[in-house]
Design a protein around this motif. Structure first.
Motif, mmCIF file in Angstrom:
data_model
loop_
_atom_site.group_PDB
_atom_site.id
_atom_site.type_symbol
_atom_site.label_atom_id
_atom_site.label_comp_id
_atom_site.label_asym_id
_atom_site.label_seq_id
_atom_site.Cartn_x
_atom_site.Cartn_y
_atom_site.Cartn_z
ATOM 1 N N ILE A 1 0.743 -1.102 0.015
ATOM 2 C CA ILE A 1 -0.009 -0.041 -0.033
ATOM 3 C C ILE A 1 1.061 1.371 -0.082
ATOM 4 O O ILE A 1 1.715 1.036 0.763
ATOM 5 N N ASN A 2 0.591 1.875 -1.180
ATOM 6 C CA ASN A 2 1.577 3.066 -1.183
ATOM 7 C C ASN A 2 1.114 4.120 -2.179
ATOM 8 O O ASN A 2 0.231 3.814 -2.876
ATOM 9 N N THR A 3 1.415 5.455 -1.806
ATOM 10 C CA THR A 3 0.880 6.618 -2.572
ATOM 11 C C THR A 3 1.460 6.697 -3.806
ATOM 12 O O THR A 3 0.720 7.175 -4.846
ATOM 13 N N ASP A 4 2.579 6.286 -3.937
ATOM 14 C CA ASP A 4 3.364 6.511 -5.258
ATOM 15 C C ASP A 4 2.961 5.039 -6.180
ATOM 16 O O ASP A 4 3.663 4.211 -5.653
ATOM 17 N N LYS A 5 2.370 5.323 -7.348
ATOM 18 C CA LYS A 5 2.284 4.115 -8.022
ATOM 19 C C LYS A 5 3.386 3.335 -8.599
ATOM 20 O O LYS A 5 3.988 2.299 -9.017
ATOM 21 N N ASP A 6 4.386 4.140 -8.607
ATOM 22 C CA ASP A 6 5.755 3.747 -9.193
ATOM 23 C C ASP A 6 6.570 2.991 -8.350
ATOM 24 O O ASP A 6 8.171 2.975 -8.380
ATOM 25 N N ALA A 7 6.386 3.402 -6.988
ATOM 26 C CA ALA A 7 7.254 2.580 -5.665
ATOM 27 C C ALA A 7 7.675 1.413 -6.135
ATOM 28 O O ALA A 7 6.991 0.261 -6.653
ATOM 29 N N PRO A 8 8.888 0.863 -5.722
ATOM 30 C CA PRO A 8 9.580 -0.448 -6.077
ATOM 31 C C PRO A 8 8.717 -1.688 -5.489
ATOM 32 O O PRO A 8 8.759 -2.465 -5.927
ATOM 33 N N ILE A 9 8.093 -1.191 -4.287
ATOM 34 C CA ILE A 9 7.076 -2.467 -3.686
ATOM 35 C C ILE A 9 6.372 -2.877 -4.752
ATOM 36 O O ILE A 9 6.087 -4.132 -4.704
ATOM 37 N N PHE A 10 5.625 -2.235 -5.480
ATOM 38 C CA PHE A 10 4.870 -2.816 -6.454
ATOM 39 C C PHE A 10 5.126 -3.680 -7.738
ATOM 40 O O PHE A 10 4.448 -4.506 -8.214
#
Lengths: 315, 256
Positions: free
Chosen positions: A283-292
């Motif tokens: 769950i992250n506000t940044d759609k480009d975060a490496p987590i995804f």
């Protein structure tokens, strides 16, 4: 058919859930290995049914005249003596703070090779698979050994019941203990929280948690999931959470069936500590975060909206 | 006070590991560093010697390229080093222990030996225990707090759920360091320059009568960890996304 021993870890006299996966592994691929469960100075009768439900046909209570609990070297020497006494082909345990300490001492005493933190073990083949390079690679290690020594990553092996009849035996080895290593005190953490490495579900808060009091929000959600709460290194370094909650390279390695990363960017060092989780949710506000890029399910959103909604949905 | 600190030359945790063949990786293509946990042991050694006087000796078992890593340790304040030189990156922990023992005994037994709690490349968590048994001295690992009082060391180690054990032992002994023990210093430019002139004694592994191929723990295969191919991104309002997630976790994945 091999004879396999398992060092059982107790918490407040109860068998920790994470032992059942190790007992399952001890039964071997064919499932017909003879499994001896070892406990130290415990009420073995009280835990007999739980252990035999997972295939332990012998429950060996190791007792000693010395103070076993205060001396990791005495525990290790006693366990090594038990391994010889019962003619074990393999001895398995948990890669927990206690397990990895005792097993390394056992390996040194017996002068036998050992595989640490296995995610799978093959007792007949004397091989194990474990992480190398912070979870970036899996290494298959084969031991040239008299007895196979291995610790297993908690929760990495799915427990499966296989009930057998069991007998309880008491074993008092005569071992010399000249070690000066002595546990003089155990300081409690202050809370009765579930240990991260044993938790079946983990909810982790990253830098986006913004303040230590905001972990309450994660705790509410975790309580409904039977989960423990973790923190990323960024959150620990910012002072939002203690190091004991840190998951990742310089923190704990966990392998729960569900890992929910809230506001965690997903650095490679974080993945090192949780990538063998069964399901990872980001769950992250940044759609480009490496987590995804490396998780199973993603929600783009503010954790302060998503987590309370999740808590509500779980109620 | 003489302190030995065992340091491993390992790929940076952020480095990409490019596999080569069945068991190898392209070590020329990644940055190597002092094993992060060993840095805590090194910092502790240097600050103890700054307070009490004495010297800090780095002992490394590794390839020739490890000299660069040793220089970084020297820039942090170690006085000299011994490198037991191997041909390959992977050495069985029992053999590493033999090499460390031989090098340390040859140099003269120290008051304290520091290691990291484990190495971030092979993650074996056992060499310090083997070394302790071989030298006949005590060992405590995963130490996050230390007080040295004469020949007694009192330490704390975390055991889970925030619980900590207070452990004591008599020195000489081995202390495996972990995060929390201290904050490793950043070397300043003059320290980096000074480090270039500090002595490194290089001993080939074979000179110690150790056969690199005699390990009983054999790496059969090294493979890339299967990576997830990217998240299934949920859509809709927050409430809709959360409802979908709960349904998936319950009904499809059966994890809650």
């Amino acid at each position: 058919m091999a004879k396999t021993g398992v060092l059982i870890e107790l918490g407040d006299g109860k068998v920790k859930e994470t032992n059942f996966g190790v007992l399952t592994a001890a039964r071997g691929a064919s499932g017909d290995n003879e499994v001896c469960a070892f406990v130290m100075n415990a009420d073995a009768e009280a835990i007999k049914s739980e252990l035999s439900a997972y295939g332990a046909s012998k429950i060996v209570n190791i007792t000693s005249s010395g103070d076993l609990g205060a001396s990791p070297d005495l525990q290790a020497a006693s366990l090594a003596a038990a391994a010889k006494e019962y003619g074990l082909d393999a001895l398995l345990g948990l890669f927990s703070a206690t397990g990895r300490d005792i097993f390394a001492r056992v390996a040194a005493i017996m002068d036998e090779p050992m595989i640490s933190d296995c995610i799978s073990v093959d007792i007949d083949g004397k091989t194990g698979v474990k992480s190398h390079f912070s979870g970036k690679t899996f290494a298959t290690i084969k031991l040239d050994c008299g007895i196979m020594l291995a610790t297993v990553r908690p929760n990495a092996i799915e427990p499966a019941e296989a009930s057998v009849d069991a007998e309880v035996i008491s074993f008092s080895p005569s071992v010399e203990n000249n070690s000066t290593v002595k546990i003089i005190e155990v300081k409690k953490g202050g809370t009765e929280k579930l240990d991260l490495t044993e938790a079946p579900v983990i909810v982790t808060g990253g830098r986006a948690i913004k303040a230590s009091e905001n972990y309450k929000m994660l705790e509410e959600c975790a309580a409904l999931l039977g989960a423990a709460v973790g923190a990323s290194r960024a959150a620990v370094d910012a002072g939002y959470a203690p190091h004991s909650m840190q998951v990742g390279q310089t923190g704990k390695t966990v392998s729960p069936k569900l890992y929910i990363a809230c506001g965690v960017s997903g650095a490679v060092q974080h993945f090192a500590g949780m990538k063998t989780s069964k399901i990872i949710v980001g769950i992250n506000t940044d759609k480009d975060a490496p987590i995804f890029a490396k998780c199973d399910y993603g929600i783009v959103g503010d954790i302060f909206e998503v987590v309370p909604a999740l808590t509500e949905a779980l109620r | 006070m003489k302190i030995c600190v065992c340091i491993k030359h390992v790929p940076d945790t952020a480095a990409n590991i490019k596999l080569a063949g069945e068991q190898g990786f392209e070590d020329s293509e990644c940055k190597f560093v002092v094993n992060p946990y060993d840095e805590y042991g090194l910092e502790e050694s240097v600050s103890l010697v700054e307070k009490n006087g004495g010297e800090v000796v780095v002992v490394t078992v590794g390839k020739e390229a490890a000299t660069a890593t040793i220089r970084s340790a020297m820039a942090m304040g170690a006085h000299r080093a011994i490198l037991v030189k191997t041909e390959g990156q992977f050495l069985d922990s029992a053999l590493t222990c033999k090499a460390l023992k031989a090098a340390i005994e040859k140099d003269g037994t120290p008051d304290i030996i520091f290691t990291g709690k484990g190495s971030v490349d092979t993650e074996g968590f056992q060499t310090q225990y083997r070394l302790a048994a071989a030298l006949g001295i005590p060992v405590v690992n995963e130490v996050s707090k230390l007080t040295v009082d004469g020949s007694k060391a009192v330490m704390e180690r975390e055991t889970g759920s925030g619980e900590r054990e207070v452990v004591e032992m008599t020195l000489p002994g081995i202390i495996g360091a972990t995060k929390g023990l201290n904050e490793p210093r950043y070397p300043k430019f003059p320290d980096i320059m000074k480090a270039k002139k500090k002595p490194i004694d290089v001993i080939p592994l074979s000179d110690l009568g150790i056969d690199e191929g005699a390990g009983k723990s054999v790496l059969v295969k090294l493979e890339a960890t299967p990576e997830r191919s990217g998240a299934k991104m949920l859509e809709g309002s927050v409430t809709e996304q959360v409802a979908q997630l709960v349904k998936i976790l319950k009904e499809e994945e059966k994890v809650i």
